[in-house]
Scaffold this motif. Sequence first.
Motif, PDB file in Angstrom:
ATOM      1  N   TRP A 101      -3.417  -7.953  -1.880  1.00  0.00           N
ATOM      2  CA  TRP A 101      -3.027  -8.438  -0.596  1.00  0.00           C
ATOM      3  C   TRP A 101      -1.348  -8.121  -0.517  1.00  0.00           C
ATOM      4  N   SER A 102      -0.776  -7.948  -1.479  1.00  0.00           N
ATOM      5  CA  SER A 102       0.672  -7.736  -1.253  1.00  0.00           C
ATOM      6  C   SER A 102       0.641  -6.192  -0.697  1.00  0.00           C
ATOM      7  N   ALA A 103       0.011  -5.229  -1.081  1.00  0.00           N
ATOM      8  CA  ALA A 103       0.043  -3.883  -0.428  1.00  0.00           C
ATOM      9  C   ALA A 103      -0.377  -3.920   0.806  1.00  0.00           C
ATOM     10  N   ARG A 104      -1.314  -4.887   1.237  1.00  0.00           N
ATOM     11  CA  ARG A 104      -2.098  -4.991   2.503  1.00  0.00           C
ATOM     12  C   ARG A 104      -0.923  -5.280   3.477  1.00  0.00           C
ATOM     13  N   PHE A 105      -0.176  -6.358   3.102  1.00  0.00           N
ATOM     14  CA  PHE A 105       0.865  -7.013   3.756  1.00  0.00           C
ATOM     15  C   PHE A 105       1.918  -6.108   4.103  1.00  0.00           C
ATOM     16  N   SER A 106       2.360  -5.321   3.159  1.00  0.00           N
ATOM     17  CA  SER A 106       3.479  -4.484   3.339  1.00  0.00           C
ATOM     18  C   SER A 106       2.812  -2.794   3.739  1.00  0.00           C
ATOM     19  N   SER A 107       1.572  -2.521   3.952  1.00  0.00           N
ATOM     20  CA  SER A 107       1.391  -1.374   4.643  1.00  0.00           C
ATOM     21  C   SER A 107       1.943  -0.757   5.859  1.00  0.00           C
ATOM     22  N   THR A 108       2.545   0.469   5.684  1.00  0.00           N
ATOM     23  CA  THR A 108       3.075   1.017   6.903  1.00  0.00           C
ATOM     24  C   THR A 108       2.138   1.745   7.814  1.00  0.00           C
ATOM     25  N   TRP A 109       0.851   1.462   7.708  1.00  0.00           N
ATOM     26  CA  TRP A 109      -0.096   2.107   8.454  1.00  0.00           C
ATOM     27  C   TRP A 109      -0.516   0.800   9.500  1.00  0.00           C
ATOM     28  N   ASN A 110       0.041  -0.098   9.626  1.00  0.00           N
ATOM     29  CA  ASN A 110      -0.268  -1.262  10.738  1.00  0.00           C
ATOM     30  C   ASN A 110      -1.331  -1.757  10.792  1.00  0.00           C
ATOM     31  N   ASP A 111      -2.009  -1.879  11.815  1.00  0.00           N
ATOM     32  CA  ASP A 111      -3.333  -2.355  11.719  1.00  0.00           C
ATOM     33  C   ASP A 111      -4.511  -1.458  11.110  1.00  0.00           C
ATOM     34  N   HIS A 112      -3.979  -0.219  10.693  1.00  0.00           N
ATOM     35  CA  HIS A 112      -5.116   0.690  10.079  1.00  0.00           C
ATOM     36  C   HIS A 112      -4.795   0.671   8.504  1.00  0.00           C
ATOM     37  N   TRP A 113      -4.560  -0.331   7.971  1.00  0.00           N
ATOM     38  CA  TRP A 113      -4.097  -0.694   6.479  1.00  0.00           C
ATOM     39  C   TRP A 113      -5.606  -0.157   5.703  1.00  0.00           C
ATOM     40  N   ARG A 114      -6.637  -0.580   6.387  1.00  0.00           N
ATOM     41  CA  ARG A 114      -7.876  -0.268   5.595  1.00  0.00           C
ATOM     42  C   ARG A 114      -7.977   1.082   5.489  1.00  0.00           C
ATOM     43  N   CYS A 115      -7.526   1.948   6.399  1.00  0.00           N
ATOM     44  CA  CYS A 115      -7.547   3.495   6.400  1.00  0.00           C
ATOM     45  C   CYS A 115      -6.782   3.928   4.931  1.00  0.00           C
ATOM     46  N   GLU A 116      -5.620   3.345   5.218  1.00  0.00           N
ATOM     47  CA  GLU A 116      -4.346   3.808   3.942  1.00  0.00           C
ATOM     48  C   GLU A 116      -5.073   3.455   2.660  1.00  0.00           C
ATOM     49  N   GLU A 117      -5.870   2.181   2.539  1.00  0.00           N
ATOM     50  CA  GLU A 117      -6.392   1.759   1.328  1.00  0.00           C
ATOM     51  C   GLU A 117      -7.533   2.863   0.893  1.00  0.00           C
ATOM     52  N   GLU A 118      -8.539   2.993   1.802  1.00  0.00           N
ATOM     53  CA  GLU A 118      -9.461   3.947   1.484  1.00  0.00           C
ATOM     54  C   GLU A 118      -9.026   5.390   1.120  1.00  0.00           C
ATOM     55  N   MET A 119      -7.979   5.887   1.848  1.00  0.00           N
ATOM     56  CA  MET A 119      -7.216   7.231   1.503  1.00  0.00           C
ATOM     57  C   MET A 119      -6.635   7.125   0.188  1.00  0.00           C
ATOM     58  N   LEU A 120      -5.804   6.140  -0.270  1.00  0.00           N
ATOM     59  CA  LEU A 120      -5.318   6.147  -1.747  1.00  0.00           C
ATOM     60  C   LEU A 120      -6.577   5.731  -2.654  1.00  0.00           C
ATOM     61  N   SER A 121      -7.453   5.386  -2.590  1.00  0.00           N
ATOM     62  CA  SER A 121      -8.465   5.085  -3.486  1.00  0.00           C
ATOM     63  C   SER A 121      -9.405   6.354  -3.753  1.00  0.00           C
ATOM     64  N   ASP A 122      -9.747   7.340  -2.494  1.00  0.00           N
ATOM     65  CA  ASP A 122     -10.353   8.256  -2.694  1.00  0.00           C
ATOM     66  C   ASP A 122      -9.757   9.650  -1.827  1.00  0.00           C
ATOM     67  N   PRO A 123      -8.651   9.962  -2.524  1.00  0.00           N
ATOM     68  CA  PRO A 123      -7.846  11.092  -1.975  1.00  0.00           C
ATOM     69  C   PRO A 123      -8.489  12.469  -1.803  1.00  0.00           C
ATOM     70  N   THR A 124      -9.932  12.695  -2.430  1.00  0.00           N
ATOM     71  CA  THR A 124     -10.729  13.804  -2.021  1.00  0.00           C
ATOM     72  C   THR A 124     -11.711  13.650  -0.772  1.00  0.00           C
ATOM     73  N   ARG A 125     -11.682  12.351  -0.451  1.00  0.00           N
ATOM     74  CA  ARG A 125     -12.651  12.237   1.072  1.00  0.00           C
ATOM     75  C   ARG A 125     -12.181  12.987   2.120  1.00  0.00           C
ATOM     76  N   ARG A 126     -10.972  13.303   2.385  1.00  0.00           N
ATOM     77  CA  ARG A 126     -10.450  13.856   3.369  1.00  0.00           C
ATOM     78  C   ARG A 126     -10.731  15.389   3.356  1.00  0.00           C
ATOM     79  N   ARG A 127     -11.096  15.876   2.225  1.00  0.00           N
ATOM     80  CA  ARG A 127     -11.462  17.454   2.001  1.00  0.00           C
ATOM     81  C   ARG A 127     -12.989  17.530   2.249  1.00  0.00           C
ATOM     82  N   GLY A 128     -13.924  16.375   2.226  1.00  0.00           N
ATOM     83  CA  GLY A 128     -15.151  16.495   2.217  1.00  0.00           C
ATOM     84  C   GLY A 128     -15.748  16.456   3.762  1.00  0.00           C
ATOM     85  N   THR A 129     -15.120  17.352   4.670  1.00  0.00           N
ATOM     86  CA  THR A 129     -15.376  17.244   6.118  1.00  0.00           C
ATOM     87  C   THR A 129     -16.247  18.756   6.448  1.00  0.00           C
TER      88      THR A 129
END
Length: 316
Positions: A101-129
Amino acid sequence: MMPSSSSSMSPDRPVLQATASLQLTSAFFGNLPLEVREMIYSEFWVVSGLNQHVFSHDGLLTHCPCLLVPGQEDERNDEFEEVWQNRRRSRTGSLVVDDKWSARFSSTWNDHWRCEEEMLSDPTRRRGTLFLPALLTCKRMYLEALQSLYASVTLVFIDLATAHHSLVASPTSTTPLLHSLQFSLAMPYDVLHQHRYYPTPAQNPGPWAELCTTLSNLVRFDSLRRVTLRLDLADDRNWWEVRERWALSAVRGMLARCLTVQLPEVTVSLEWLRPYQYADGDKTPFKLERYPRLQWVGTDEGPAACRLEFLRPVER
């Protein structure tokens, strides 16, 4: 294919059109009519994600799917309220939150903090398009799929620097094809008002005003038809201090007709603010929505603290 960092990286479409083979003997181009091929392309984009974040990573522009559901409330406010009430009940001098929650509170992705969280947890996902596979198959598919791609996919920017670089400073040859854009921008107070501080043509209006001018031109001369703009402050100031009418005076021309502006709720009612704020019922050239602002602010020491504008008297 998301915007590249240099216009020279975009293929020359007139050259591709002149040299592309019709491939009429192939099953895909020879047997399927264009409308069916476009339906197939559309399914490519749905599978890959119709909303794509564009952001800088290791100095290069990249992208990842946006997971935010329209109308979804930011649950960080509820979590912070619980933490804040626990602090009041325990009479402790600090707020205690776990690392997540500390990371969520300080996210620079604003209301898209879940998107940042998912991107950091699975960096390869953006290449699977299927963006690049479709665009790199052949010249004819590139030309057909490119139009479909930019007509279907919404690009989402979460910082002014990347948005300005991609759309203003270094646009690509495909930028005029954009149909839909979203922005969730937290800017310093002075950046938001810079164009009002220096109103003469000889002075730089700043990146915020330049972005608005570019968006207006994309609506007027090109394909842009839908823009959503969510604003907040990046510094420790109350939103009621913002001169909303000044900040949004950068929105001009045809941009306002296809623009939805999302601003924080104004938590105070002062008569002297009336000339500067949009009140309920005011007519605006764009669609105006309000959202509850986050109730905390970070400090130089790291821990979160409740914003002054949300402090309430202790119940007795």
